[in-house]
Design a protein around this motif. Structure first.
Motif, PDB file in Angstrom:
ATOM      1  N   GLY A 207       0.895  -0.734   0.323  1.00 16.75           N
ATOM      2  CA  GLY A 207       0.225   0.066  -0.065  1.00 16.75           C
ATOM      3  C   GLY A 207       0.196   1.136  -0.220  1.00 16.75           C
ATOM      4  O   GLY A 207       0.631   2.061  -0.047  1.00 16.75           O
ATOM      5  N   GLU A 208       1.668   0.959   0.122  1.00 13.18           N
ATOM      6  CA  GLU A 208       3.155   2.483  -0.171  1.00 13.18           C
ATOM      7  C   GLU A 208       2.579   3.060  -1.312  1.00 13.18           C
ATOM      8  O   GLU A 208       2.492   2.382  -2.373  1.00 13.18           O
ATOM      9  N   TYR A 209       3.034   4.487  -1.198  1.00 10.98           N
ATOM     10  CA  TYR A 209       2.820   5.286  -2.567  1.00 10.98           C
ATOM     11  C   TYR A 209       1.332   5.827  -3.142  1.00 10.98           C
ATOM     12  O   TYR A 209       0.789   6.354  -3.261  1.00 10.98           O
ATOM     13  N   ASN A 210       0.773   4.144  -3.336  1.00  9.37           N
ATOM     14  CA  ASN A 210      -0.897   4.185  -4.516  1.00  9.37           C
ATOM     15  C   ASN A 210      -1.118   2.676  -3.355  1.00  9.37           C
ATOM     16  O   ASN A 210      -0.409   1.555  -3.964  1.00  9.37           O
ATOM     17  N   PRO A 211      -2.533   2.837  -2.789  1.00 10.82           N
ATOM     18  CA  PRO A 211      -2.975   2.066  -2.142  1.00 10.82           C
ATOM     19  C   PRO A 211      -3.826   0.597  -2.644  1.00 10.82           C
ATOM     20  O   PRO A 211      -3.839  -0.127  -2.600  1.00 10.82           O
ATOM     21  N   LYS A 212      -4.081   1.485  -4.196  1.00 14.04           N
ATOM     22  CA  LYS A 212      -5.297   0.875  -4.664  1.00 14.04           C
ATOM     23  C   LYS A 212      -3.842  -0.253  -5.459  1.00 14.04           C
ATOM     24  O   LYS A 212      -4.726  -1.228  -6.030  1.00 14.04           O
ATOM     25  N   THR A 213      -3.199  -0.320  -5.322  1.00 11.89           N
ATOM     26  CA  THR A 213      -1.502  -0.874  -7.041  1.00 11.89           C
ATOM     27  C   THR A 213      -0.562  -1.677  -5.794  1.00 11.89           C
ATOM     28  O   THR A 213      -0.372  -0.909  -5.006  1.00 11.89           O
ATOM     29  N   ILE A 232       6.047  -3.559 -13.529  1.00 15.77           N
ATOM     30  CA  ILE A 232       4.624  -3.683 -14.041  1.00 15.77           C
ATOM     31  C   ILE A 232       3.894  -3.674 -12.979  1.00 15.77           C
ATOM     32  O   ILE A 232       3.950  -3.292 -11.585  1.00 15.77           O
ATOM     33  N   ILE A 233       2.969  -2.385 -13.185  1.00 19.39           N
ATOM     34  CA  ILE A 233       1.651  -2.411 -12.103  1.00 19.39           C
ATOM     35  C   ILE A 233       0.597  -3.022 -12.409  1.00 19.39           C
ATOM     36  O   ILE A 233      -0.008  -2.845 -13.642  1.00 19.39           O
ATOM     37  N   TRP A 234      -0.486  -3.168 -11.196  1.00 25.09           N
ATOM     38  CA  TRP A 234      -1.655  -3.861 -11.533  1.00 25.09           C
ATOM     39  C   TRP A 234      -2.109  -3.816 -10.396  1.00 25.09           C
ATOM     40  O   TRP A 234      -1.405  -3.240  -9.398  1.00 25.09           O
ATOM     41  N   ILE A 235      -3.590  -3.862  -9.660  1.00 27.60           N
ATOM     42  CA  ILE A 235      -4.419  -3.430  -9.236  1.00 27.60           C
ATOM     43  C   ILE A 235      -4.974  -4.927  -8.222  1.00 27.60           C
ATOM     44  O   ILE A 235      -4.634  -6.121  -8.375  1.00 27.60           O
ATOM     45  N   ARG A 236      -3.656  -4.284  -6.593  1.00 28.82           N
ATOM     46  CA  ARG A 236      -3.968  -5.539  -5.842  1.00 28.82           C
ATOM     47  C   ARG A 236      -4.589  -6.407  -5.613  1.00 28.82           C
ATOM     48  O   ARG A 236      -4.984  -7.487  -5.475  1.00 28.82           O
ATOM     49  N   SER A 237      -6.034  -6.122  -5.862  1.00 27.53           N
ATOM     50  CA  SER A 237      -7.519  -6.616  -5.851  1.00 27.53           C
ATOM     51  C   SER A 237      -7.181  -8.015  -6.407  1.00 27.53           C
ATOM     52  O   SER A 237      -8.443  -8.297  -6.414  1.00 27.53           O
ATOM     53  N   ALA A 238      -6.833  -7.498  -7.473  1.00 28.03           N
ATOM     54  CA  ALA A 238      -6.727  -8.166  -9.137  1.00 28.03           C
ATOM     55  C   ALA A 238      -5.747  -9.766  -9.168  1.00 28.03           C
ATOM     56  O   ALA A 238      -6.398 -10.375  -9.248  1.00 28.03           O
ATOM     57  N   LEU A 239      -4.948  -9.363  -8.578  1.00 24.51           N
ATOM     58  CA  LEU A 239      -3.596 -10.072  -8.194  1.00 24.51           C
ATOM     59  C   LEU A 239      -3.295 -10.316  -7.145  1.00 24.51           C
ATOM     60  O   LEU A 239      -2.750  -9.281  -6.720  1.00 24.51           O
ATOM     61  N   SER A 240      -2.840 -11.485  -6.808  1.00 25.38           N
ATOM     62  CA  SER A 240      -1.767 -11.999  -5.691  1.00 25.38           C
ATOM     63  C   SER A 240      -0.842 -11.424  -6.063  1.00 25.38           C
ATOM     64  O   SER A 240      -0.631 -12.096  -7.047  1.00 25.38           O
ATOM     65  N   LEU A 241       0.483 -11.875  -4.623  1.00 24.87           N
ATOM     66  CA  LEU A 241       2.152 -11.162  -5.181  1.00 24.87           C
ATOM     67  C   LEU A 241       2.474 -12.317  -6.144  1.00 24.87           C
ATOM     68  O   LEU A 241       3.694 -12.454  -6.736  1.00 24.87           O
ATOM     69  N   ASP A 242       1.799 -13.212  -4.799  1.00 19.43           N
ATOM     70  CA  ASP A 242       2.359 -14.382  -5.810  1.00 19.43           C
ATOM     71  C   ASP A 242       2.448 -15.299  -7.156  1.00 19.43           C
ATOM     72  O   ASP A 242       2.822 -15.216  -7.750  1.00 19.43           O
ATOM     73  N   GLU A 243       0.839 -14.940  -7.275  1.00 18.70           N
ATOM     74  CA  GLU A 243       0.571 -14.980  -9.002  1.00 18.70           C
ATOM     75  C   GLU A 243       1.287 -14.026  -9.821  1.00 18.70           C
ATOM     76  O   GLU A 243       1.475 -14.572 -11.107  1.00 18.70           O
ATOM     77  N   ALA A 244       1.721 -12.628  -9.634  1.00 20.56           N
ATOM     78  CA  ALA A 244       1.782 -11.696 -10.339  1.00 20.56           C
ATOM     79  C   ALA A 244       3.961 -11.843 -10.031  1.00 20.56           C
ATOM     80  O   ALA A 244       4.296 -11.842 -11.493  1.00 20.56           O
ATOM     81  N   ILE A 245       3.800 -12.654  -9.283  1.00 19.69           N
ATOM     82  CA  ILE A 245       5.855 -13.169  -9.170  1.00 19.69           C
ATOM     83  C   ILE A 245       5.309 -13.936 -10.554  1.00 19.69           C
ATOM     84  O   ILE A 245       6.863 -14.467 -11.059  1.00 19.69           O
ATOM     85  N   ALA A 246       4.596 -15.014 -10.557  1.00 19.73           N
ATOM     86  CA  ALA A 246       4.856 -16.214 -11.196  1.00 19.73           C
ATOM     87  C   ALA A 246       4.490 -15.993 -12.503  1.00 19.73           C
ATOM     88  O   ALA A 246       5.517 -16.795 -13.667  1.00 19.73           O
TER      89      ALA A 246
END
Length: 263
Positions: A207-213, A232-246
């Motif tokens: 949530g640092e800088y932009n809490p939504k992304t 790469i930037i994504w909406i936090r509620s749409a994708l988990s960190l583990d999914e994004a890393i993979a």
């Protein structure tokens, strides 16, 4: 034979001289602005749009300017460096990286940015926000982002030489922005740099800088010189960190390694 004169009474310049002057005026305006669209050049110089378009096409063909694929702005190129001090290393990496970012946008869909470090900020030089259907922001080129609270800034800090890192951190301490203070705490900062360096990529997911992304960034490094970072930037509620890393890390690393830059 008397020379043809303008309405003001001055001798009219030959067509070739006027074309050269207009071309140089256009090049100067692009250099002065740091990046500008054709219509804005026409307005600033009070020239007909068709004339400006023709001059820009010529300057682009000659290699003095390049148009960004993301926002249609023209910028001076490496070749223009021989004409004066308008050469900007950020433009060089921007030109080199643009096709790779375009390819990433097709694969990853979420918006991708290329940023470089400049005076205590990460500056976005190229982006796919305008072409990404998942972007929640536009007009990102030229935006200055905090170093400690973005994945791009963290990736840059972890990858740059220790001496450069110390200079940047000392600069940030002197600026003393309230939002940066928690991230400048010595143990926290050391841990972030060590973890980022070990992973080879940086994350922003609290949530640092932009809490939504959230975002992930990888550095573009050649011979221990950091040219910039791809994030790469994504909406936090749409994708988990583990999914994004993979999903994101491997393509980002591949693009960062392929971009043709020289140390």
């Amino acid at each position: 034979m008397s020379k043809e004169r303008t309405r003001s009474g001055r001798p009219r310049q030959p067509e070739g001289v006027r074309a050269i002057k207009r071309g140089l005026d256009v090049l100067h305006e692009i250099n002065r602005s740091g990046g500008i669209r054709a219509g804005d050049v026409a307005r600033q110089l009070e020239l007909p749009r068709p004339t400006v378009y023709r001059l820009l096409e010529t300057l682009e063909e000659l290699g003095y300017v390049a148009r960004s694929a993301s926002d249609d702005r023209f910028r001076v190129t490496r070749r223009a460096s021989s004409l004066g001090d308008g050469y900007d290393p950020g433009v060089v990496i921007c030109q080199a990286a643009a096709p790779y970012l375009a390819e990433l946008s097709k694969i990853l869909v979420w918006p991708v940015d290329l940023s470089t470090y400049e005076n205590a900020s990460m500056v976005i030089q190229e982006t796919t926000h305008s072409r990404s259907p998942l972007s929640i922001d536009r007009g990102m080129i030229g935006r200055r982002l905090p170093v400690l609270r973005t994945s791009a800034g963290r990736a840059y800090l972890a990858a740059c030489a220790p001496r450069e890192r110390d200079v940047i951190i000392n600069h940030l301490r002197r600026i003393d922005e309230a939002d940066d203070r928690p991230f400048l705490e010595a143990d926290r900062l050391s841990r972030m740099i060590a973890e980022t360096a070990q992973r080879g990529y940086a994350i922003r997911n609290e949530g640092e800088y932009n809490p939504k992304t959230a975002s992930i960034a990888v550095p573009i490094v050649r011979d221990e010189v950091v040219f910039g970072c791809i994030s790469i930037i994504w909406i936090r509620s749409a994708l988990s960190l583990d999914e994004a890393i993979a999903e994101f890390v491997a393509p980002l690393r591949k693009a960062a390694a392929a971009i043709p830059v020289e140390a």
